[in-house]
Design an enzyme around this catalytic site. Structure first.
Site, mmCIF file in Angstrom:
data_model
loop_
_atom_site.group_PDB
_atom_site.id
_atom_site.type_symbol
_atom_site.label_atom_id
_atom_site.label_comp_id
_atom_site.label_asym_id
_atom_site.label_seq_id
_atom_site.Cartn_x
_atom_site.Cartn_y
_atom_site.Cartn_z
ATOM 1 N N ARG A 29 5.202 10.983 -2.711
ATOM 2 C CA ARG A 29 4.900 10.677 -1.301
ATOM 3 C C ARG A 29 6.134 10.911 -0.415
ATOM 4 N NH1 ARG A 29 4.778 4.557 1.161
ATOM 5 N NH2 ARG A 29 4.032 5.142 3.216
ATOM 6 N N HIS A 86 4.096 -4.436 8.933
ATOM 7 C CA HIS A 86 3.964 -4.350 10.386
ATOM 8 C C HIS A 86 2.618 -4.861 10.893
ATOM 9 C CE1 HIS A 86 7.271 -1.759 9.298
ATOM 10 N NE2 HIS A 86 6.452 -0.906 8.691
ATOM 11 N N GLU A 98 12.978 -9.255 1.484
ATOM 12 C CA GLU A 98 12.142 -8.130 1.944
ATOM 13 C C GLU A 98 12.907 -6.830 1.702
ATOM 14 O OE1 GLU A 98 11.326 -8.470 6.136
ATOM 15 O OE2 GLU A 98 10.512 -6.425 6.274
ATOM 16 N N ARG A 141 13.162 4.494 12.463
ATOM 17 C CA ARG A 141 11.923 5.282 12.471
ATOM 18 C C ARG A 141 11.058 4.927 13.689
ATOM 19 N NH1 ARG A 141 9.320 4.942 6.732
ATOM 20 N NH2 ARG A 141 8.114 6.681 7.586
ATOM 21 N N PRO A 192 0.796 -1.230 0.000
ATOM 22 C CA PRO A 192 0.000 0.000 0.000
ATOM 23 C C PRO A 192 0.831 1.284 0.000
ATOM 24 C CG PRO A 192 -0.077 -1.085 2.148
ATOM 25 C CD PRO A 192 0.559 -2.047 1.190
ATOM 26 N N ASN A 193 0.302 2.231 -0.721
ATOM 27 C CA ASN A 193 0.829 3.606 -0.829
ATOM 28 C C ASN A 193 2.111 3.729 -1.648
ATOM 29 O OD1 ASN A 193 -1.258 4.721 0.885
ATOM 30 N ND2 ASN A 193 -0.217 3.668 2.560
ATOM 31 N N ASP A 225 1.190 -15.315 5.741
ATOM 32 C CA ASP A 225 0.749 -16.700 5.509
ATOM 33 C C ASP A 225 0.700 -17.021 4.015
ATOM 34 O OD1 ASP A 225 0.576 -17.251 8.179
ATOM 35 O OD2 ASP A 225 -1.611 -17.141 8.304
ATOM 36 N N ALA A 228 3.157 -0.760 4.528
ATOM 37 C CA ALA A 228 2.647 -0.786 5.904
ATOM 38 C C ALA A 228 2.202 -2.191 6.342
ATOM 39 C CB ALA A 228 1.489 0.194 6.026
ATOM 40 N N TYR A 237 11.199 8.768 1.163
ATOM 41 C CA TYR A 237 11.162 7.692 0.167
ATOM 42 C C TYR A 237 11.849 8.043 -1.164
ATOM 43 C CZ TYR A 237 7.854 5.738 3.474
ATOM 44 O OH TYR A 237 7.290 5.246 4.626
ATOM 45 N N ARG A 259 7.383 0.503 13.432
ATOM 46 C CA ARG A 259 7.969 0.019 12.169
ATOM 47 C C ARG A 259 9.119 -0.963 12.408
ATOM 48 N NH1 ARG A 259 5.612 3.468 8.238
ATOM 49 N NH2 ARG A 259 5.238 5.519 9.135
ATOM 50 N N ASN A 288 8.230 -5.543 -1.153
ATOM 51 C CA ASN A 288 8.120 -4.431 -0.218
ATOM 52 C C ASN A 288 6.660 -4.394 0.230
ATOM 53 O OD1 ASN A 288 7.941 -2.107 1.251
ATOM 54 N ND2 ASN A 288 9.039 -0.815 -0.219
ATOM 55 N N HIS A 327 12.822 -2.450 1.940
ATOM 56 C CA HIS A 327 12.232 -1.176 2.359
ATOM 57 C C HIS A 327 13.120 -0.044 1.881
ATOM 58 C CE1 HIS A 327 9.386 -3.274 4.829
ATOM 59 N NE2 HIS A 327 10.383 -4.000 5.298
ATOM 60 N N LEU A 328 12.506 0.959 1.285
ATOM 61 C CA LEU A 328 13.270 2.129 0.843
ATOM 62 C C LEU A 328 13.917 2.831 2.036
ATOM 63 C CD1 LEU A 328 10.527 3.275 -1.588
ATOM 64 C CD2 LEU A 328 12.895 2.995 -2.322
ATOM 65 N N SER A 329 13.140 2.983 3.103
ATOM 66 C CA SER A 329 13.629 3.699 4.289
ATOM 67 C C SER A 329 14.197 2.707 5.296
ATOM 68 C CB SER A 329 12.479 4.492 4.922
ATOM 69 O OG SER A 329 11.486 3.595 5.412
HETATM 70 C C1 DQA Z 1 8.257 1.066 3.669
HETATM 71 C C2 DQA Z 1 8.333 1.254 5.180
HETATM 72 C C3 DQA Z 1 6.976 1.037 5.822
HETATM 73 O O1 DQA Z 1 7.061 1.231 7.229
HETATM 74 C C4 DQA Z 1 5.965 2.013 5.268
HETATM 75 O O2 DQA Z 1 4.677 1.770 5.818
HETATM 76 C C5 DQA Z 1 5.915 2.011 3.786
HETATM 77 C C6 DQA Z 1 7.161 1.924 3.038
HETATM 78 C C7 DQA Z 1 9.585 1.438 2.954
HETATM 79 O O3 DQA Z 1 9.744 1.059 1.802
HETATM 80 O O4 DQA Z 1 10.430 2.117 3.557
HETATM 81 O O5 DQA Z 1 4.869 2.169 3.176
HETATM 82 O O6 DQA Z 1 7.998 -0.299 3.387
#
Ligand code: DQA
Length: 152
Positions: free
Chosen positions: A18, A79, A97, A106, A10-11, A86, A76, A23, A110, A73, A99-101
């Site tokens: 964003r 978490h 896995e 943080r 998501p997002n 599953d 959210a 990011y 997270r 990735n 994550h950009l950040s």
């Molecule tokens: C994220 C980190 C997550 O905590 C966050 O909810 C995201 C992006 C990252 O790529 O850093 O949507 O997965």
């Protein structure tokens, strides 16, 4: 031809606009193109998918269960989602896995991931480079699998 899946949760469709201070300014389409071109050089097919819906991510993953590797990735859902965890376990596709950040630098919520303990590895905080490093890892993983299959 082997297939690598690139799934973004998501997002992440909003990448580029964003919270760019967290990011970066690269769009999701650009990331998908860069990952696909890294894989293509090694004759590996890339299938990409992004959704803001947990159910859609799970359903799509079920449909792609024959794939060789997964770059994930979960956004959210990292978490929160036992359901997506599953599904990843259910299809049994080896994955990294991403994550950009750096989620560990943080907010405390997270720091918990439903994926890190079942992933081959995790990359966080390296921005877009994390996706490209993970794609290179997928190439090595697939080549190693192919060579161990051909020698057995
Ligand atoms: C994220 C980190 C997550 O905590 C966050 O909810 C995201 C992006 C990252 O790529 O850093 O949507 O997965």
């Amino acid at each position: 031809m082997p297939t690598v899946l690139l799934i973004n949760g998501p997002n992440l469709n909003l990448l580029g606009s964003r919270e760019p201070e967290i990011y970066g300014s690269t769009t999701l389409k650009e990331i998908e193109e860069q990952v696909a071109s890294t894989l293509k050089k090694h004759e590996i097919n890339c299938k990409t998918f992004q959704s803001n819906s947990e159910g859609e991510l799970i359903d799509w993953l079920h449909e792609q269960r024959e794939a060789d590797f997964l770059l994930l990735n979960p956004g959210a859902f990292t978490h929160t989602s036992v359901g997506l965890r599953d599904a990843v376990l259910g299809v049994g596709i080896p994955f990294v896995e991403i994550h950009l950040s750096n989620v560990h630098k943080r907010e405390e919520f997270r720091h918990q991931s439903y994926f890190s303990d079942i992933a081959i590895g995790a990359l966080a905080g390296l921005g877009v480079k994390g996706y490209l490093l993970a794609a290179e890892f997928a190439v090595d993983f697939i080549k190693q699998k192919e060579s161990s299959q051909s020698s057995s």
